[in-house]
Structures are given as structure tokens and as C-alpha cells.
Design an enzyme around this catalytic site. Structure first.
Site, mmCIF file in Angstrom:
data_model
loop_
_atom_site.group_PDB
_atom_site.id
_atom_site.type_symbol
_atom_site.label_atom_id
_atom_site.label_comp_id
_atom_site.label_asym_id
_atom_site.label_seq_id
_atom_site.Cartn_x
_atom_site.Cartn_y
_atom_site.Cartn_z
ATOM 1 N N HIS A 156 0.716 -1.238 0.608
ATOM 2 C CA HIS A 156 0.217 -0.139 0.180
ATOM 3 C C HIS A 156 0.934 1.337 -0.141
ATOM 4 C CE1 HIS A 156 1.135 -1.428 3.847
ATOM 5 N NE2 HIS A 156 0.619 -0.677 4.287
ATOM 6 N N LEU A 157 0.326 2.672 -0.746
ATOM 7 C CA LEU A 157 0.872 3.929 -0.847
ATOM 8 C C LEU A 157 0.429 4.559 0.293
ATOM 9 C CD1 LEU A 157 2.581 5.846 -2.699
ATOM 10 C CD2 LEU A 157 0.709 6.058 -4.078
#
Ligand SMILES: [Zn+2]
Length: 161
Positions: free
Chosen positions: A120-121
Site C-alpha cells: 500500500h502507498l
């Protein structure tokens, strides 16, 4: 950057993440948007609020697919994640008017990842002097009402495609 973003309360989260069964991203995908703090859903990626934020409006953008290796992201997933980060910054600009952002991938436990197997960013809004108020946020301890309100405001401000 590491020092500026150091957030001691996250240690508790990283510890507790080990105890929780299931993947928080996949659970969020299956769950109710408001309860799981999902801000936006796309075909290949989606956006949710971090329950243990570095700062107000701290978003996470993840692929819909449960994938733990950054290198295994498909082209459409990689593009969708970054497009949603752009849209998220658009919504954050409307609601919180941050002065800057940190976008980052924490890959591996040593790099600070709380969830290892679903990449995830992080989209972290920044303000001048925010290292001073961030520890205060730790005590706010993520009031559910606060996050629910943040989510609603970001949903309302989300840029239309
Ligand atoms: Zn997952």
C-alpha cells in the site's frame, strides 16, 4: 524524513497488527465503507484512512488484489494506485489544505510496514511545524468520530473522474 515522520504510537500498531487475523485491506474491501474508513473504491485499487495516522487525513492506497510484492503489481494496478493518490491529494487539498505531502511505500518490517502481505502507498499530508502537533495526535488516539468525520469530508471533496 524518517525522523520527521517518526511516530511512536505506530509501534503499538505494528505490534498489534501481528495479533489480528486477516488482512486489514482485504477486510476493508469486504466491509462497510464507513466502518472500515474506505474513502474511494476503484476497479484495481482503493483508498482508506489510516486508523493510526501520521497526520490528519493520512490515506493509504492499496491494490484490490491481495499482493505482498511491489514488483508483482500489474501495470493497471500501479497506475490505478498512483492516480488514486493524485485524487486523494485533490480531496485533501479541498478539506485540509496541506502545505505538502509525503508519498511512501514501507516495504518489509524493517522499513516500517505494519501490514506485510498487502502492499500500500501512504499519502501523508504535511504542514509546517506538524512534527510538533503529531505527538498530540497520538493522544487523540484516533477518536472514531474524528476519523468518520474526516472520511465523510474527503468523500464529499473527492474529485470526479
Ligand atoms: Zn489483503
Amino acid at each position: 524524513m524518517t525522523e520527521q515522520l517518526w511516530a511512536p504510537w505506530r509501534l503499538e500498531y505494528i505490534k498489534s497488527a501481528d495479533d489480528e487475523p486477516g488482512c486489514i485491506f482485504c477486510l476493508a474491501l469486504e466491509g462497510d465503507d464507513e466502518e472500515k474508513l474506505v474513502v474511494h473504491r476503484g476497479e484495481h485499487a482503493f483508498v482508506l484512512l489510516n486508523k493510526f495516522p501520521y497526520s490528519s487525513g493520512h490515506l493509504m492506497v492499496a491494490p484490490v488484489r491481495h499482493v505482498g510484492e511491489y514488483g508483482e503489481l500489474e501495470d493497471e494496478e500501479a497506475v490505478a494506485i498512483h492516480r488514486l493518490a493524485q485524487a486523494g491529494m485533490g480531496a485533501l487539498a479541498q478539506v485540509y489544505a496541506p502545505q505538502g505531502y509525503n508519498l511512501g511505500w514501507n516495504l518489509g518490517r524493517i522499513a516500517g510496514a505494519g501490514v506485510l502481505d498487502h502492499v500500500h502507498l501512504h499519502v501523508v499530508p504535511r504542514w509546517a511545524g506538524d512534527t510538533n502537533f503529531m505527538p498530540v495526535l497520538a493522544d487523540v488516539k484516533v477518536l472514531p468520530e474524528h476519523l468518520v468525520d474526516t472520511r465523510r469530508r474527503l468523500v464529499e471533496a473527492w474529485p470526479s473522474a
